[in-house]
Design a protein around this motif. Structure first.
Motif, PDB file in Angstrom:
ATOM      1  N   SER A  66      -4.470   3.535   5.083  1.00 27.02           N
ATOM      2  CA  SER A  66      -3.738   3.868   3.865  1.00 27.02           C
ATOM      3  C   SER A  66      -4.640   3.799   2.642  1.00 27.02           C
ATOM      4  N   GLU A  67      -5.485   2.740   2.571  1.00 29.64           N
ATOM      5  CA  GLU A  67      -6.370   2.604   1.416  1.00 29.64           C
ATOM      6  C   GLU A  67      -7.304   3.801   1.320  1.00 29.64           C
ATOM      7  N   PHE A 120      -7.316  10.669  -1.994  1.00 28.63           N
ATOM      8  CA  PHE A 120      -6.354  11.388  -2.829  1.00 28.63           C
ATOM      9  C   PHE A 120      -6.726  11.274  -4.303  1.00 28.63           C
ATOM     10  N   ALA A 137       1.656   1.971  -3.441  1.00 28.59           N
ATOM     11  CA  ALA A 137       0.494   2.514  -4.153  1.00 28.59           C
ATOM     12  C   ALA A 137       0.319   3.992  -3.837  1.00 28.59           C
ATOM     13  N   LEU A 138       0.509   4.348  -2.569  1.00 29.26           N
ATOM     14  CA  LEU A 138       0.372   5.750  -2.163  1.00 29.26           C
ATOM     15  C   LEU A 138       1.405   6.618  -2.885  1.00 29.26           C
ATOM     16  N   LEU A 158       0.815  -1.208   0.000  1.00 28.60           N
ATOM     17  CA  LEU A 158       0.000   0.000   0.000  1.00 28.60           C
ATOM     18  C   LEU A 158       0.850   1.258   0.000  1.00 28.60           C
ATOM     19  N   GLU A 159       2.010   1.176   0.660  1.00 31.03           N
ATOM     20  CA  GLU A 159       2.897   2.344   0.670  1.00 31.03           C
ATOM     21  C   GLU A 159       3.327   2.680  -0.751  1.00 31.03           C
ATOM     22  N   ILE A 186      -5.465   6.778   0.031  1.00 31.61           N
ATOM     23  CA  ILE A 186      -5.227   6.703  -1.412  1.00 31.61           C
ATOM     24  C   ILE A 186      -6.506   7.040  -2.168  1.00 31.61           C
TER      25      ILE A 186
END
Lengths: 162, 89, 110
Positions: C69-70, C76, B64-65, B61-62, C73
């Motif tokens: 985090s998802e 964003f 992906a961010l 996920l990091e 994202i």
């Protein structure tokens, strides 16, 4: 030096601090210290880009607006999907939308909303912030688009920023 | 059942990425290519999320961010270059 | 993992994949730049959002907590998609990309 130890944008600082806590795995001493440093540093550096303070009066209305927009986004993707998959040619149109909103932040929120909702993408704002150019994917006439946007999105935003 | 859905979704996203590459090569104008790249990075994010689901880990996920942030900055830089002829004035 | 959660995750994944694919089909087959702009900004964003939601559900029912985090994202992406669409449309109008035949109204140039 000491007079710089303040937070010129308290809400931005709070937001940055919270996001930093989310980004680092779990809240710890290090993440709190780093969060405070970032919450102080970033508003200081970007201060030149914030010409005026945002004039939110009725910020509590925002969640309702966001929910409505979220629902419209889902409907929008279904209608765009249907148009993409059909063999019919779309009938696009450039629409000039006369803005009633005046605050730059409100205009940018409205433009983003328009881009994410059914069949319209905002393309440009005139230099005097009076007219928004919209590209509509498949519409019959100009007035329909203008009326839909005015009642559905601009009215609630006007109430928020009055 | 999740495994089957995961593989079908992976196939769909890969097909979508291929269609984006078609638009990237075909053009015809520069903004079309930038738009194709923009869509391509969003598809890459979807692929990374699916990979994380398939492997049962959240480490990706990091990445992906980071792709989300960098991809946006890249799109804006390219669009600005098309409009003004330079990125930093 | 419960039966319902599995169905929800599978459905979200398929919806997400479908929308991502439809966005790309739109990008590939719509006639001009300005109509192509519509596919990616809406369909693809929603598609990736749905896949992200599937990931949130998956990790929150399997083991470790809600995935922040998802959500970051997704937020964003939803914030940046209109901005990139807008700036690309501006660039296209500046270069003078021709809209398709039958487009009513004119793009203006400042």
């Amino acid at each position: 030096m000491l007079d710089r130890l303040n937070f010129p944008q308290p809400w931005l600082s709070l937001l940055l601090f919270t996001i930093w806590q989310f980004l680092s795995d779990g809240i710890s001493g290090a993440s709190v210290v780093m969060g405070i440093i970032l919450a102080w540093l970033i508003p200081q550096i970007t201060q030149g880009f914030w010409p005026e303070r945002p004039a939110f009066i009725h910020a509590w209305r925002m969640p309702f607006y966001l929910l409505r927009v979220l629902g419209d986004i889902v409907i929008a993707s279904f209608s765009v999907a249907r148009l993409i998959l059909s063999t019919r040619k779309p009938e696009p149109m450039f629409v000039c939308y006369p803005l009633e909103l005046e605050h730059p932040l409100a205009i940018s929120i409205l433009a983003s909303t328009i881009s994410l909702t059914p069949g319209t993408v905002s393309a440009d704002v005139s230099d005097d912030n009076k007219i928004l150019l919209i590209h509509a994917l498949d519409v019959n006439n100009e007035q329909e688009v203008i009326d839909a946007i005015r009642t559905r999105y601009e009215k609630p935003l006007l109430e928020m920023f009055k | 059942m999740i495994t089957i859905a995961l593989y079908i979704t992976l196939a769909m996203v890969v097909l979508a990425a291929l269609l984006n590459v078609y638009r990237l090569i075909r053009g015809p104008d520069a903004p079309d290519r930038v738009l194709a790249l923009d869509t391509l990075y969003i598809n890459a994010i979807a692929l990374i999320i699916l990979l994380g689901l398939a492997l049962g880990t959240r480490l990706y996920l990091e990445a992906a961010l980071l792709i989300a942030v960098m991809g946006f900055v890249g799109t804006v830089a390219m669009a600005k270059y098309l409009k003004r002829g330079s990125v930093i004035e | 993992m419960s039966e319902i959660a599995e169905y929800v995750i599978a459905a979200l994944l398929l919806i997400g994949g479908g929308f991502t694919l439809i966005g790309a089909i739109g990008l590939a087959r719509l006639p001009d730049f300005f109509t192509r702009l519509h596919g990616p900004t809406k369909a693809t964003t929603v598609g990736v959002g749905a896949i992200m939601l599937a990931s949130v559900v998956y990790f929150s029912v399997s083991h470790d907590g809600i995935g922040i985090s998802e959500i970051l994202i997704t937020v964003f992406l939803f914030m940046t998609a209109p901005v990139s669409a807008n700036i690309l449309a501006k660039a296209a109008m500046h270069i003078g990309v021709k809209p398709m035949d039958g487009t009513r109204g004119n793009p203006w140039e400042q």
